[in-house]
Design an enzyme around this catalytic site. Sequence first.
Site, short mmCIF file in Angstrom:
data_model
loop_
_atom_site.label_atom_id
_atom_site.label_comp_id
_atom_site.label_asym_id
_atom_site.label_seq_id
_atom_site.Cartn_x
_atom_site.Cartn_y
_atom_site.Cartn_z
N SER A 40 15.13 8.42 -0.84
CA SER A 40 13.91 8.86 -1.52
C SER A 40 14.23 9.82 -2.66
O SER A 40 15.23 10.56 -2.60
CB SER A 40 13.04 9.59 -0.48
OG SER A 40 12.03 10.33 -1.11
N TYR A 81 11.72 16.01 6.60
CA TYR A 81 11.85 14.58 6.25
C TYR A 81 12.85 14.41 5.11
O TYR A 81 13.77 13.60 5.17
CB TYR A 81 10.47 14.00 5.85
CG TYR A 81 10.58 12.69 5.13
CD1 TYR A 81 10.85 11.51 5.82
CD2 TYR A 81 10.46 12.62 3.73
CE1 TYR A 81 10.97 10.30 5.14
CE2 TYR A 81 10.58 11.42 3.05
CZ TYR A 81 10.84 10.26 3.77
OH TYR A 81 10.98 9.07 3.10
N LYS A 86 16.83 12.56 4.78
CA LYS A 86 17.30 11.58 3.79
C LYS A 86 18.60 12.07 3.14
O LYS A 86 19.53 11.30 2.92
CB LYS A 86 16.23 11.33 2.73
CG LYS A 86 15.00 10.61 3.25
CD LYS A 86 15.33 9.19 3.70
CE LYS A 86 14.14 8.49 4.31
NZ LYS A 86 14.46 7.21 4.94
P1 NAD Z 1 6.85 2.22 7.45
O1 NAD Z 1 6.52 3.28 8.44
O2 NAD Z 1 5.78 1.29 7.04
O3 NAD Z 1 8.10 1.35 7.98
C1 NAD Z 1 9.09 1.89 8.81
C2 NAD Z 1 9.23 0.97 10.00
O4 NAD Z 1 10.22 1.52 10.88
C3 NAD Z 1 7.93 0.82 10.81
O5 NAD Z 1 7.63 -0.55 10.97
C4 NAD Z 1 8.24 1.50 12.14
O6 NAD Z 1 7.56 0.87 13.22
C5 NAD Z 1 9.75 1.36 12.21
N1 NAD Z 1 10.40 2.37 13.02
C6 NAD Z 1 10.16 3.71 13.06
N2 NAD Z 1 10.96 4.30 13.95
C7 NAD Z 1 11.74 3.33 14.48
C8 NAD Z 1 12.75 3.32 15.47
N3 NAD Z 1 13.13 4.45 16.10
N4 NAD Z 1 13.35 2.14 15.79
C9 NAD Z 1 12.96 0.99 15.17
N5 NAD Z 1 11.99 0.94 14.24
C10 NAD Z 1 11.40 2.10 13.90
O7 NAD Z 1 7.48 2.95 6.19
P2 NAD Z 1 7.88 2.36 4.77
O8 NAD Z 1 6.97 2.98 3.78
O9 NAD Z 1 8.01 0.89 4.82
O10 NAD Z 1 9.29 3.05 4.60
C11 NAD Z 1 10.51 2.38 4.87
C12 NAD Z 1 11.65 3.32 4.62
O11 NAD Z 1 11.57 3.77 3.26
C13 NAD Z 1 11.62 4.59 5.47
O12 NAD Z 1 12.94 4.92 5.82
C14 NAD Z 1 11.04 5.63 4.54
O13 NAD Z 1 11.46 6.93 4.87
C15 NAD Z 1 11.61 5.19 3.21
N6 NAD Z 1 10.82 5.66 2.07
C16 NAD Z 1 9.48 5.36 2.00
C17 NAD Z 1 8.73 5.84 0.93
C18 NAD Z 1 7.25 5.56 0.85
O14 NAD Z 1 6.56 6.26 0.10
N7 NAD Z 1 6.71 4.57 1.55
C19 NAD Z 1 9.35 6.60 -0.08
C20 NAD Z 1 10.71 6.87 0.02
C21 NAD Z 1 11.45 6.38 1.09
C1 UD1 Z 2 5.71 12.84 -0.94
C2 UD1 Z 2 6.67 13.81 -0.29
C3 UD1 Z 2 8.10 13.30 -0.47
C4 UD1 Z 2 8.22 11.88 0.07
C5 UD1 Z 2 7.19 10.97 -0.60
C6 UD1 Z 2 7.20 9.58 -0.02
C7 UD1 Z 2 5.66 16.03 -0.31
C8 UD1 Z 2 5.74 17.42 -0.88
N1 UD1 Z 2 6.51 15.13 -0.86
O1 UD1 Z 2 5.99 12.76 -2.31
O2 UD1 Z 2 8.98 14.14 0.22
O3 UD1 Z 2 9.50 11.35 -0.19
O4 UD1 Z 2 5.87 11.54 -0.39
O5 UD1 Z 2 6.83 9.58 1.32
O6 UD1 Z 2 4.91 15.78 0.62
N2 UD1 Z 2 -1.99 13.86 -3.79
C9 UD1 Z 2 -3.29 14.31 -3.85
N3 UD1 Z 2 -4.08 14.14 -2.75
C10 UD1 Z 2 -3.63 13.57 -1.60
C11 UD1 Z 2 -2.28 13.10 -1.55
C12 UD1 Z 2 -1.49 13.28 -2.67
O7 UD1 Z 2 -3.74 14.84 -4.85
O8 UD1 Z 2 -4.39 13.47 -0.62
C13 UD1 Z 2 -1.14 14.01 -4.99
C14 UD1 Z 2 0.07 14.89 -4.75
O9 UD1 Z 2 -0.22 16.24 -4.97
C15 UD1 Z 2 1.08 14.31 -5.77
C16 UD1 Z 2 0.67 12.81 -5.85
O10 UD1 Z 2 -0.65 12.73 -5.34
O11 UD1 Z 2 0.87 14.89 -7.03
C17 UD1 Z 2 1.57 11.91 -5.01
O12 UD1 Z 2 1.62 12.45 -3.67
P1 UD1 Z 2 2.34 11.67 -2.49
O13 UD1 Z 2 1.85 10.26 -2.42
O14 UD1 Z 2 2.18 12.49 -1.25
O15 UD1 Z 2 3.86 11.60 -2.92
P2 UD1 Z 2 4.87 12.77 -3.39
O16 UD1 Z 2 4.21 14.08 -3.38
O17 UD1 Z 2 5.49 12.33 -4.66
#
Ligand code: NAD
Ligand code: UD1
Length: 342
Positions: free
Chosen positions: A131, A157, A161
């Site tokens: 991330s 979190y 990462k």
């Molecule tokens: P998600 O929660 O939709 O998918 C994660 C999946 O992992 C889920 O299906 C969950 O059931 C499964 N899981 C959780 N714990 C587990 C375990 N112990 N064993 C097996 N399966 C397990 O999330 P996502 O948005 O698809 O994210 C996928 C990856 O990308 C994650 O590692 C997340 O941290 C990373 N990531 C997501 C975002 C985002 O904004 N969505 C941003 C940066 C990184």
């Molecule tokens: C957040 C996490 C980051 C994580 C990423 C993906 C924090 C401080 N950062 O990033 O660690 O990797 O999600 O899971 O939590 N916002 C609103 N109202 C809301 C939600 C969000 O105004 O209810 C705004 C936030 O202030 C930000 C933008 O929307 O400016 C995006 O927020 P968000 O989707 O939570 O992502 P990040 O903050 O970029």
Amino acid sequence: MWYNVGMKILLTGGTGYIGSHTAVELVAAGYKEIVIFDNLSNSKELVMAKIAEISGIEPEFVEGDILDKVALKGLFKKHKFDAVMHFAGLKAVGESVEKPLQYYETNVGGTVNLLEAMRVAGCKKIIFSSSATVYGEHAEVPYSEDAPTGQGITNPYGETKHVIEEILKDVAESESGWQVVILRYFNPVGNHPSGLIGEDPNGIPNNLMPIVMKVARGEMAELLIFGDDYDTPDGSGVRDFIHVVDLAKGHVAALEKLSGLAADDSAILIYNLGTGGGRSVFEVIATYEKHAGKKLPRRVVDRRLGDIGEVYAGVEKAARELGWKTELDLDDAMRDTLKFLG
Ligand code: NAD
Ligand code: UD1
């Protein structure tokens, strides 16, 4: 370029938001040997049928936990995987502050278990879901892959990462043949244009778009906008919102990069996956409302602790080395979100 589409690929967390979209893009690119391993803690098995409906192929599903070493061992015994895409993990930032041990155990411990199962089985290609959060709050935009990481991370979190990235670097250096790709996602939004799969988290989300969707469905009363006094053009936070289909294609590009390496080459390759540009929270809301044809109830409140004003990715490295760049924009993401909302 010839790619080995016969590769057998494990997707941990593959029924989740990003994993399910990646499964669809893998099939579209010709990869048909896919196994999904997920404990369904934040997704539903029904997603498997949706993947099949979109792609024509239903990957094998194994319900299991990355904390279960015996289950992982059995999985790698049953299948000879060529590569792993590791999505499984916990991702709710707020929850990670309340339950740090659960986050370190699942994200860090689970990854160690997975890497050990891979090592024993001789499978050494892994693509990891990292991330932009690893850059911490002091990084300068556009974030470059060379920027320091691990400084000023504001929640457990994000720390998980960073720690996992360090573990992967150590593993890649430990013996020849480990080929690791770390993908640093910026802000994934949108869903598959079919409207069949999308982000559907259990519990209360903290990211912007899942909250917009809950408000749109009437499951939450209003959207709270965290601050309009940032040093940004309209005062609201600016992020690099990447369509999840583009993000999924980035994984296919990363896999193809790995399949181009010689078997005994070791590699640790790090790429940002973003659009390369920032859009504001107000712009996201306006774009959503334009496509929905109605206003979202919303209110500006104080800044959220740990937030910063502006985040966006430097994307030249991914373009140069993976031949990948985004093709979709915020309009596509909002239109597709509305299809998923139905
Ligand atoms: P998600 O929660 O939709 O998918 C994660 C999946 O992992 C889920 O299906 C969950 O059931 C499964 N899981 C959780 N714990 C587990 C375990 N112990 N064993 C097996 N399966 C397990 O999330 P996502 O948005 O698809 O994210 C996928 C990856 O990308 C994650 O590692 C997340 O941290 C990373 N990531 C997501 C975002 C985002 O904004 N969505 C941003 C940066 C990184
Ligand atoms: C957040 C996490 C980051 C994580 C990423 C993906 C924090 C401080 N950062 O990033 O660690 O990797 O999600 O899971 O939590 N916002 C609103 N109202 C809301 C939600 C969000 O105004 O209810 C705004 C936030 O202030 C930000 C933008 O929307 O400016 C995006 O927020 P968000 O989707 O939570 O992502 P990040 O903050 O970029």
